[in-house]
Scaffold this motif. Structure first.
Motif, PDB file in Angstrom:
ATOM      1  N   CYS A   1       0.838  -1.198   0.000  1.00 28.25           N
ATOM      2  CA  CYS A   1       0.000   0.000   0.000  1.00 28.25           C
ATOM      3  C   CYS A   1       0.869   1.242   0.000  1.00 28.25           C
ATOM      4  CB  CYS A   1      -0.892  -0.023   1.243  1.00 28.25           C
ATOM      5  SG  CYS A   1      -2.099   1.292   1.247  1.00 28.25           S
TER       6      CYS A   1
ATOM      7  N   HIS B   1      -0.528   4.287   0.489  1.00 23.91           N
ATOM      8  CA  HIS B   1      -1.259   5.410   1.078  1.00 23.91           C
ATOM      9  C   HIS B   1      -0.687   5.903   2.392  1.00 23.91           C
ATOM     10  CE1 HIS B   1      -4.193   6.037  -1.918  1.00 23.91           C
ATOM     11  NE2 HIS B   1      -4.568   4.767  -1.922  1.00 23.91           N
ATOM     12  N   CYS B   2      -0.036   4.993   3.136  1.00 27.50           N
ATOM     13  CA  CYS B   2       0.601   5.422   4.387  1.00 27.50           C
ATOM     14  C   CYS B   2      -0.331   6.131   5.355  1.00 27.50           C
ATOM     15  CB  CYS B   2       1.822   6.300   4.107  1.00 27.50           C
ATOM     16  SG  CYS B   2       3.061   5.380   3.200  1.00 27.50           S
ATOM     17  N   CYS B   3      -1.452   5.482   5.683  1.00 23.92           N
ATOM     18  CA  CYS B   3      -2.275   5.961   6.789  1.00 23.92           C
ATOM     19  C   CYS B   3      -1.373   5.905   8.022  1.00 23.92           C
ATOM     20  CB  CYS B   3      -3.490   5.059   6.978  1.00 23.92           C
ATOM     21  SG  CYS B   3      -4.470   4.918   5.470  1.00 23.92           S
TER      22      CYS B   3
ATOM     23  N   TYR C   1      -1.628   5.264  11.085  1.00 19.04           N
ATOM     24  CA  TYR C   1      -1.773   4.227  12.121  1.00 19.04           C
ATOM     25  C   TYR C   1      -1.327   2.851  11.624  1.00 19.04           C
ATOM     26  CZ  TYR C   1      -5.888   3.705   9.207  1.00 19.04           C
ATOM     27  OH  TYR C   1      -6.706   3.579   8.113  1.00 19.04           O
ATOM     28  N   CYS C   2      -1.079   2.701  10.321  1.00 17.06           N
ATOM     29  CA  CYS C   2      -1.082   1.366   9.718  1.00 17.06           C
ATOM     30  C   CYS C   2       0.320   0.791   9.495  1.00 17.06           C
ATOM     31  CB  CYS C   2      -1.838   1.424   8.390  1.00 17.06           C
ATOM     32  SG  CYS C   2      -2.099  -0.201   7.696  1.00 17.06           S
TER      33      CYS C   2
ATOM     34  N   VAL D   1       0.860  -1.860   7.712  1.00 18.98           N
ATOM     35  CA  VAL D   1       0.876  -2.621   6.451  1.00 18.98           C
ATOM     36  C   VAL D   1       1.909  -2.125   5.424  1.00 18.98           C
ATOM     37  CG1 VAL D   1      -0.512  -3.185   4.396  1.00 18.98           C
ATOM     38  CG2 VAL D   1      -1.399  -3.639   6.674  1.00 18.98           C
ATOM     39  N   PRO D   2       2.041  -0.810   5.219  1.00 23.45           N
ATOM     40  CA  PRO D   2       3.067  -0.390   4.260  1.00 23.45           C
ATOM     41  C   PRO D   2       4.455  -0.877   4.675  1.00 23.45           C
ATOM     42  CG  PRO D   2       1.575   1.417   4.729  1.00 23.45           C
ATOM     43  CD  PRO D   2       1.232   0.318   5.703  1.00 23.45           C
TER      44      PRO D   2
ATOM     45  N   GLN E   1      -4.687  -4.760  -0.442  1.00 21.34           N
ATOM     46  CA  GLN E   1      -4.785  -3.766   0.630  1.00 21.34           C
ATOM     47  C   GLN E   1      -5.447  -2.502   0.083  1.00 21.34           C
ATOM     48  OE1 GLN E   1      -1.719  -5.649   0.800  1.00 21.34           O
ATOM     49  NE2 GLN E   1      -2.587  -6.616   2.600  1.00 21.34           N
TER      50      GLN E   1
ATOM     51  N   TYR F   1     -10.152   1.830  -1.251  1.00 19.47           N
ATOM     52  CA  TYR F   1      -9.749   3.136  -0.732  1.00 19.47           C
ATOM     53  C   TYR F   1     -10.696   4.168  -1.352  1.00 19.47           C
ATOM     54  CZ  TYR F   1      -6.419   6.670   0.872  1.00 19.47           C
ATOM     55  OH  TYR F   1      -5.809   7.720   1.516  1.00 19.47           O
TER      56      TYR F   1
ATOM     57  N   ARG G   1      -5.771  10.222   5.851  1.00 16.75           N
ATOM     58  CA  ARG G   1      -6.823   9.593   5.041  1.00 16.75           C
ATOM     59  C   ARG G   1      -7.556  10.686   4.267  1.00 16.75           C
ATOM     60  NH1 ARG G   1      -7.721   4.160   4.536  1.00 16.75           N
ATOM     61  NH2 ARG G   1      -9.925   4.614   4.313  1.00 16.75           N
TER      62      ARG G   1
HETATM   63 FE1  SF4 Z   1      -3.131   1.072   3.244  1.00 12.41          FE
HETATM   64 FE2  SF4 Z   1      -5.413   0.271   4.334  1.00 12.41          FE
HETATM   65 FE3  SF4 Z   1      -3.234   0.438   5.807  1.00 12.41          FE
HETATM   66 FE4  SF4 Z   1      -4.368   2.618   4.978  1.00 12.41          FE
HETATM   67  S1  SF4 Z   1      -5.320   1.119   6.346  1.00 12.41           S
HETATM   68  S2  SF4 Z   1      -2.169   2.185   4.886  1.00 12.41           S
HETATM   69  S3  SF4 Z   1      -5.160   2.023   3.006  1.00 12.41           S
HETATM   70  S4  SF4 Z   1      -3.573  -0.929   4.107  1.00 12.41           S
END
Ligand code: SF4
Ligand code: 5AD
Length: 436
Positions: free
Chosen positions: A153, A155-157, A159-160, A162-163, A197, A236, A275
């Motif tokens: 991903c 987007h780099c929210c 809190y996340c 995942v990236p 994602q 998204y 976001r």
């Molecule tokens: Fe990416 Fe979803 Fe995590 Fe935001 S919440 S960084 S959109 S995976």
């Protein structure tokens, strides 16, 4: 005849992990391993892990604590997935019995540890899409086939994690996705769920410069006669382009249900989350979707207690949940994660306030779900059978909105897709009858 080696695999977390778990099992089976549910009998134990919230990571380490006592001494033990990437080499220090730690994009390296059981294998590299090429095709598909179309991903929210764990966003080649989809249809799938994602951000340009989007994958998949239902997750908001919105109007196989997380109803908190913070734009997307598919329903994920969230911010989250009337949604207490910006923000919210807000939001989401479920009574829907319930006396179906619908088991064979009349409903599920 050589004794067959046994593996045990436990998967935590999201659908992407479920898919990864299936691929790992298929890879081992292709090498003549058999799966077992008994840890004490396994020669290879794999925990396929999730790190999205601290609780998920804690769960993995407490499972490891139990497993290291229950396993055969000679058994190989390891973690794959997001906790492997989150912890890296530190995992070996916490659990010295671990033999391997493989990140979400390096689990195809698993055979190396089988060949060299006396070494410790650490690989948490972000290898991109390499794993998809190195794993064998599945020979049998579940009725619902989850097909990853992109991973990572951009987007780099704030809190996340995942990236960090899954890396930058990469879309798989269109032909590779279609090859997997056609293979799933040939080997038993009735429903395709495209995964990513940031699934609606799918963009692949082939050697001739032709750009493929998610709408192209849906259009092509809908041509497969064996596939009756198509969906995708997770979207998204600002990637919901018009070509994709239009698919809901033109492609009846695309289910009238969209997971499009908003996370918060406060533009101020959305900005802190990095976001999309234009609520009018979000509402406009929902409006466009309803205009092409009036029966569409939306689901969301929510985070409560993000740093600096005030009572007023939280009230705006309740407002948007009420306005959009989300169904089938999930809400979480904010959990600070390593490698994320929000973990370092001031004004972290107390556990007590997070718990109260979560309870209030859950109450409202449950009420929305109950209202929607009750509004379905009397309707007829084509539903997909998932199998028996625990008693064995009922069948469990999924409606086009992913509601669970319980039906008395008929005394004759049925095909998995059935027209069902909804006869009763509560917050959690529906009851129905098969229409012959
Ligand atoms: Fe990416 Fe979803 Fe995590 Fe935001 S919440 S960084 S959109 S995976
Ligand atoms: N704390 C709480 N919830 C989180 N999610 C992602 N990161 C966090 C976090 N640090 C939630 C988001 C996302 C879902 C998969 O998990 O709501 O949509």
């Amino acid at each position: 005849m050589a004794i067959q080696q046994k593996f045990f695999i436990q998967t935590f977390g999201c659908q992407m992990n479920v898919y990864d778990g299936q691929r790992i099992a298929a890879m081992l089976e292709s090498k003549n391993w058999v799966s077992t549910d008994d840890i004490s009998d396994a020669d290879l134990i794999i925990l396929n892990t999730c790190a999205v919230r601290a609780k998920a990571t804690d769960k993995v380490y407490s499972a490891l604590g139990r497993i290291r006592r229950a396993k055969k001494e000679s058994a190989l033990l390891g973690i794959v997935g997001c906790v492997a990437r989150e912890s890296g080499g530190d995992a070996f220090r916490r659990i010295p019995e671990l033999n391997f730690v493989l990140g979400p994009q390096s689990y195809h390296k698993l055979p190396e540890i089988i060949k060299n059981p006396d070494t410790k294998l650490l690989n948490i590299d972000l290898g991109g899409l390499e794993k998809f090429d190195e794993l064998p095709q599945m020979t049998k598909s579940p009725t619902v086939a989850y097909i990853p179309i992109q991973e990572g991903c951009n987007h780099c929210c704030t809190y996340c994690i995942v990236p960090y764990t899954r890396g930058r966003e990469l879309s798989r080649p269109f032909d590779d996705v279609m090859r997997d989809t056609i293979n799933a249809a040939k080997t038993g799938a009735i429903e395709i769920c495209f995964l990513g994602q940031n699934v609606n951000g799918y963009k692949y340009t082939d050697a001739n410069g032709k750009l493929y989007r998610l709408s192209d994958l849906i259009r092509e998949t809908a041509k497969l006669p064996k596939i009756s239902r198509i969906r995708f997750t997770s979207s998204y908001p600002t990637e919901m382009t018009d070509d994709l919105i239009e698919m809901f109007g033109t492609e009846p196989k695309l289910l009238p249900f969209l997971n499009m997380p908003i996370q918060s109803g406060s533009p101020r908190i959305l900005k802190l989350m990095n976001r999309p913070d234009d609520l009018d734009n979000y509402k406009n997307i929902v409006k466009k979707l309803k205009s092409v598919r009036p029966d569409i329903q939306i689901s969301s994920d929510f985070i409560v207690g993000f740093p600096d969230e005030t009572d007023e911010d939280f009230a705006q989250t309740l407002d948007i949940a009420q306005e959009i009337k989300y169904i089938n949604s999930y809400s979480f207490k904010y959990s600070p994660r390593p490698h994320t910006a929000a973990a370092l923000m001031h004004n972290q919210i107390s556990e007590q306030i997070k718990s109260v807000r979560l309870q209030r939001l859950d109450f409202q989401l449950n009420e929305n779900q109950r209202e929607f479920n009750i509004s379905c009574i009397g309707k007829e829907m084509i539903c997909l059978c998932e199998g028996n319930d625990k008693t064995g006396r009922h069948l469990v179906f999924r409606t086009p909105y992913m509601q669970q619908c319980i039906v008395d088991k008929p005394d004759y064979e049925i095909s998995p897709l059935q027209k069902i009349k909804i006869t009763d409903a509560n917050k959690a599920s529906l009851r129905g009858e098969i229409i012959k």
